[in-house]
Enzyme design. Structure first.
Site, PDB file in Angstrom:
ATOM      1  N   HIS A  77      37.001  22.453   9.538  1.00 53.57           N
ATOM      2  CA  HIS A  77      36.612  21.679  10.833  1.00 53.57           C
ATOM      3  C   HIS A  77      35.497  23.159  11.234  1.00 53.57           C
ATOM      4  CE1 HIS A  77      36.969  19.616  14.774  1.00 53.57           C
ATOM      5  NE2 HIS A  77      36.164  20.826  15.117  1.00 53.57           N
ATOM      6  N   HIS A  87      31.670  23.350  12.513  1.00 48.79           N
ATOM      7  CA  HIS A  87      30.115  22.612  12.966  1.00 48.79           C
ATOM      8  C   HIS A  87      29.060  23.663  12.469  1.00 48.79           C
ATOM      9  CE1 HIS A  87      31.865  19.819  16.197  1.00 48.79           C
ATOM     10  NE2 HIS A  87      32.822  20.638  15.777  1.00 48.79           N
ATOM     11  N   ASP A 124      25.945  23.062  13.514  1.00 48.35           N
ATOM     12  CA  ASP A 124      25.186  23.022  14.568  1.00 48.35           C
ATOM     13  C   ASP A 124      25.616  23.808  15.920  1.00 48.35           C
ATOM     14  OD1 ASP A 124      26.769  21.175  15.184  1.00 48.35           O
ATOM     15  OD2 ASP A 124      25.373  19.460  15.181  1.00 48.35           O
ATOM     16  N   GLY A 139      32.298  15.341  20.976  1.00 49.07           N
ATOM     17  CA  GLY A 139      31.399  15.297  22.472  1.00 49.07           C
ATOM     18  C   GLY A 139      32.376  15.244  23.416  1.00 49.07           C
ATOM     19  N   HIS A 142      37.418  13.951  16.553  1.00 51.84           N
ATOM     20  CA  HIS A 142      37.841  14.819  17.584  1.00 51.84           C
ATOM     21  C   HIS A 142      38.746  14.046  18.422  1.00 51.84           C
ATOM     22  CE1 HIS A 142      34.665  17.643  16.157  1.00 51.84           C
ATOM     23  NE2 HIS A 142      35.053  18.306  16.943  1.00 51.84           N
ATOM     24  N   GLU A 172      41.856  16.909  22.398  1.00 50.87           N
ATOM     25  CA  GLU A 172      41.474  18.024  22.769  1.00 50.87           C
ATOM     26  C   GLU A 172      41.376  17.990  24.579  1.00 50.87           C
ATOM     27  OE1 GLU A 172      37.854  21.176  21.572  1.00 50.87           O
ATOM     28  OE2 GLU A 172      37.690  19.056  21.187  1.00 50.87           O
ATOM     29  N   ASP A 231      35.685  26.275  13.970  1.00 53.68           N
ATOM     30  CA  ASP A 231      35.189  25.503  14.651  1.00 53.68           C
ATOM     31  C   ASP A 231      33.705  25.744  14.962  1.00 53.68           C
ATOM     32  OD1 ASP A 231      34.959  23.200  16.502  1.00 53.68           O
ATOM     33  OD2 ASP A 231      35.830  24.018  18.279  1.00 53.68           O
ATOM     34  N   ASP A 232      33.340  26.664  15.881  1.00 52.84           N
ATOM     35  CA  ASP A 232      31.806  26.979  16.053  1.00 52.84           C
ATOM     36  C   ASP A 232      31.600  28.688  15.688  1.00 52.84           C
ATOM     37  OD1 ASP A 232      30.972  24.343  17.188  1.00 52.84           O
ATOM     38  OD2 ASP A 232      32.488  24.666  18.367  1.00 52.84           O
TER      39      ASP A 232
END
EC number: 3.5.4.4
Length: 337
Positions: free
Chosen positions: A12, A14, A16, A170, A197, A200, A278-279
């Site tokens: 998981h 991202h 971007d 999103g 997703h 959350e 995640d990010d």
């Protein structure tokens, strides 16, 4: 702790949400895009979490500067390539990088299909140059509505053989999964795996929707499953995995503190839960931090941490043969180190 005898995965992650601050600065200059700061130290607070955000949507705004500088398909290619290098530098043996082509395209009205091709090109070049096994997951950004998601899906389907799964990310509260049933039917018809997703920002009903209406095999975050024992039993019995992102859930204020994170309960319930980032660029962390700092603070024992690491490969979107080949490759690599 990380068990070096096992493949280290991040399923998981991202693409971007992992655009380097230095790259944002350089691409901003290249495409004459006004940034909130002109040097790296001053820019960092705008593109990286420095304190916990009040909610998920506030957290997601930190990602916006990363895509704001994607002024051409070459820029998309560059950040995809750098994502593979980052995965290698993090010590990952296998990663599934997910990206939203609509989100990456929208600021400069790039062709969505062109963004998909550019990302694939960057990943292909990175995989050639760096010793990390990378697969791609396409994201539909639900925040932009069902029509935009169909455009996104069409672009992803044009490269269906280079994508392993479809995701929905999103605004979970504003755009529930039930609005996207036809999109996911198209994805399943294409032979893709499904991850969503869910749980959350919304409650366990969002996870049920993802499973029953969208065909989810894995759930991203899924923290609110903890309040529905029937759901946890179902996930354990059917092998539906949870892609846990410990630090992310604190930074988005989804979970108050790590000692209250439900990952430990998911593992003890028998759900194939995993540890992921995640990010990473936005969060200022990497996978090693999640294993060595976050997991112990979340109460995981060494045995439970190892189980989560095993789960990362067990529920990866590759064949059993590929999983075994990766296990053997890692053992050979560690033995020769």
């Amino acid at each position: 702790m990380i068990d070096l005898r096992l493949p280290l995965t991040d399923i998981h992650r991202h693409l971007d949400g992992n655009i380097r601050a230095q790259s944002i600065l350089e691409l901003g200059r290249q495409y004459n895009i006004a940034l909130p700061a002109s040097d790296l130290d001053a820019l960092r607070p705008h593109v990286q979490v420095t304190k916990n955000e009040p909610d998920l949507l506030s957290f997601l705004q930190k990602l916006d500067w990363g895509v704001a500088v994607l002024g051409s398909l070459d820029a998309c290619r560059r950040v995809a390539y750098e994502n593979v290098e980052d995965a290698m530098n993090a010590g990952l043996d296998y990663a599934e990088l997910r990206f939203s082509p609509y989100y990456m395209a929208m600021n400069h009205k790039l062709p969505i299909a062109g963004v998909v091709e550019a990302v694939i090109d960057g990943i292909t070049a990175g995989s050639r140059d760096f010793d990390t096994d990378i697969r791609l997951i396409g994201i539909m950004s639900r925040t932009f509505g069902t029509e935009a998601c169909q455009q996104e899906l069409d672009a992803l389907l044009s490269q269906r053989d280079r994508i392993v799964a479809l995701d929905l990310a999103g605004d979970e509260l504003g755009y529930p999964g039930a609005q996207f049933t036809s999109h996911f039917q198209q994805a399943r018809d294409a032979g893709w795996h499904i991850t969503v997703h869910a749980g959350e920002a919304a409650g366990p009903e969002s996870i049920w929707q993802a499973i029953n209406h969208l065909g989810a095999e894995r759930i991203g975050h899924g923290v609110t499953a903890i309040i529905d024992p029937r759901l946890m039993t179902h996930m354990a019995e059917t092998g539906i995995g949870i892609e846990s992102c410990l630090t992310s859930n604190i930074q988005t204020s989804t979970v108050e503190t790590l000692d209250k994170h439900p990952l430990i309960h998911f593992l003890r319930y028998g759900i194939p839960a995993t540890i992921n980032t995640d990010d990473p660029a936005v969060q200022g962390i990497e996978i090693r931090h999640e294993y060595e700092v976050a997991a112990p603070l979340a109460g995981l024992t060494a045995v439970e941490t190892r189980k989560a690491q095993e789960n990362g490969l067990n529920i990866a979107f590759i064949s059993e043969q590929e999983k075994q080949q990766l296990r053997e490759k890692v053992l050979r690599k560690r033995a020769s180190a």
